[in-house]
Design an enzyme around this catalytic site. Structure first.
Site, short mmCIF file in Angstrom:
data_model
loop_
_atom_site.label_atom_id
_atom_site.label_comp_id
_atom_site.label_asym_id
_atom_site.label_seq_id
_atom_site.Cartn_x
_atom_site.Cartn_y
_atom_site.Cartn_z
N ARG A 175 13.55 -1.81 36.77
CA ARG A 175 12.45 -0.91 37.13
C ARG A 175 12.95 0.34 37.85
O ARG A 175 12.30 0.85 38.76
CB ARG A 175 11.41 -1.64 37.99
CG ARG A 175 10.77 -2.84 37.35
CD ARG A 175 9.98 -2.48 36.08
NE ARG A 175 9.48 -3.69 35.45
CZ ARG A 175 10.14 -4.37 34.50
NH1 ARG A 175 11.33 -3.91 34.07
NH2 ARG A 175 9.65 -5.44 33.98
N SER A 252 1.29 -3.79 38.03
CA SER A 252 1.95 -4.58 39.06
C SER A 252 2.28 -3.68 40.25
O SER A 252 3.01 -2.70 40.10
CB SER A 252 3.24 -5.21 38.52
OG SER A 252 2.94 -6.08 37.45
N GLU A 356 6.04 -0.87 43.33
CA GLU A 356 6.48 -0.39 42.02
C GLU A 356 5.93 1.00 41.71
O GLU A 356 6.66 1.85 41.19
CB GLU A 356 6.07 -1.38 40.92
CG GLU A 356 6.58 -1.00 39.55
CD GLU A 356 6.46 -2.12 38.53
OE1 GLU A 356 6.25 -1.81 37.36
OE2 GLU A 356 6.59 -3.30 38.91
#
Length: 364
Positions: A175, A252, A356
């Site tokens: 990520r 998320s 995130e």
């Protein structure tokens, strides 16, 4: 078409999936790569802060808005190129997909699957646009874009030049990439190397394998892979639906923590003390000896169950990892909830969660 200024009263909440964010001081819509580069260059020339906005699906923007120029990327070019290469492992022909940054992601994945090209099928249903995918190294269900990105065309704000960055130069990790947290590069186009064939890439995620009724590592028809992923995402409120408040989120909100083996043992010990000797902490070892934990599991077992929240911001009723704005929340409300969840997980398990989504004008 060139990027053109629009009224400064544009509310950024109208351009984010959370429905949060104050006004932009200046707003420009860029419908071509040239217009995107021109808009950023012009703002840079006068020292104006710049926010490059795509689908707004991975952003948390301050209630005060953005005190500069917002450049909304709306370029739509897509092309395919037969390379003559074949995948050494499967013998499948390699096809390059070139997509401009403003192309909507899921319709592109749908098109790619229909064209019989594998490599993106498990990334179905993810909101947003192409330009954001390398920034976040977007991934889901055992697949991420770093597995298929061949190169990224960027505008280098430091030198004023266009550059082509290969996969290694993108610095992809979980990520993350060289683009995230650094506004030097503006992503203009992304080239993906896909394979032509009827079957998906090997199924790499246990939940998908169970749902499909296959073993991990098997391949299935691409259409079936896409349909399965879409169904799983809908069940978690992760496919945008104007009629479902649980989808008014940034996806998320926290990344899955990657910890050392020692920290994992400490988490297991705390879980035993808190939840009993029969509890199993989900953990996925990686090749470096670390363990990836499930942020959703930690959040839920720390007491923040689906639907949690007394204020206008809530945890999704379908997935503990999504923080939502069912209606009437502010960014401040959302961040209060996020901080409460982060503190609770850290107190319970000794693991500090990391957000995130990209934060604009705010921090967690």
């Amino acid at each position: 078409m060139s990027a053109h200024p629009e009224p400064t009263a544009v509310r950024l909440a109208e351009h984010t999936t959370l429905g949060l964010g104050g006004p932009a001081r200046s707003y420009r819509r860029a419908e071509t790569t040239e217009a995107l580069i021109a808009a950023v260059t012009e703002a840079d020339a006068v020292g104006e802060p710049v926010l490059v906005l795509g689908g707004g699906s991975n952003l948390v923007i301050a209630d005060a808005g953005f005190p500069g120029t917002v450049v909304h990327v709306a370029s739509t070019g897509v092309s395919f190129e037969e390379t003559g290469e074949t995948d050494p492992a499967t013998g499948e022909p390699v096809v390059l997909l070139r997509a401009e940054a403003g192309v909507e992601w899921d319709p592109l994945v749908e098109r790619v699957v229909a064209e019989g090209l594998n490599g993106l099928e498990f990334l179905s249903g993810i909101p947003g646009r192409v330009g954001s995918t390398p920034i976040q190294n977007v991934g889901a269900y055992g697949q991420d874009v770093s597995q298929t990105v061949r190169e990224v065309l960027v505008h280098d704000r430091r030198t004023g030049e266009r550059r082509v960055l290969g996969t290694a130069e993108c610095g992809f990790t979980y990520r993350d990439s060289v683009f995230k947290g650094d506004d030097r590069y503006v992503v203009c186009e992304v080239v993906f190397a896909l394979r032509r064939g009827k079957a998906s890439r090997p199924v790499a995620y246990a939940e998908v394998a169970r749902t499909l009724g296959v073993e991990a590592g098997e391949r299935v028809p691409m259409e079936r892979a896409r349909e399965t992923v879409l169904a799983l995402r809908r069940g978690k409120g992760m496919v945008l639906d104007p009629g479902d408040p649980d989808t008014r989120s940034a996806g998320s909100f926290f990344t899955n923590p990657v910890v050392t083996a020692e920290v994992f043992e400490a988490v297991r010990s705390r879980a035993t003390e808190r939840l009993g000797a029969d509890v199993t902490v989900p953990g996925h070892p990686d090749t470096d000896g670390n363990v990836k934990l499930s942020a959703a599991w930690l959040i839920d077992r720390a007491g923040f169950t689906k639907g949690y929240g007394d204020g206008p911001a809530r945890i999704s009723g379908k997935h503990a990892l999504a923080l939502t704005n069912p209606g009437g929340a502010t960014t401040a409300d959302l961040l209060d909830l996020a901080r409460e969840v982060r503190a609770g997980v850290e107190a319970a398990f000794g693991v500090r969660l990391v957000n995130e989504p990209v934060m604009v004008g705010v921090s967690l």
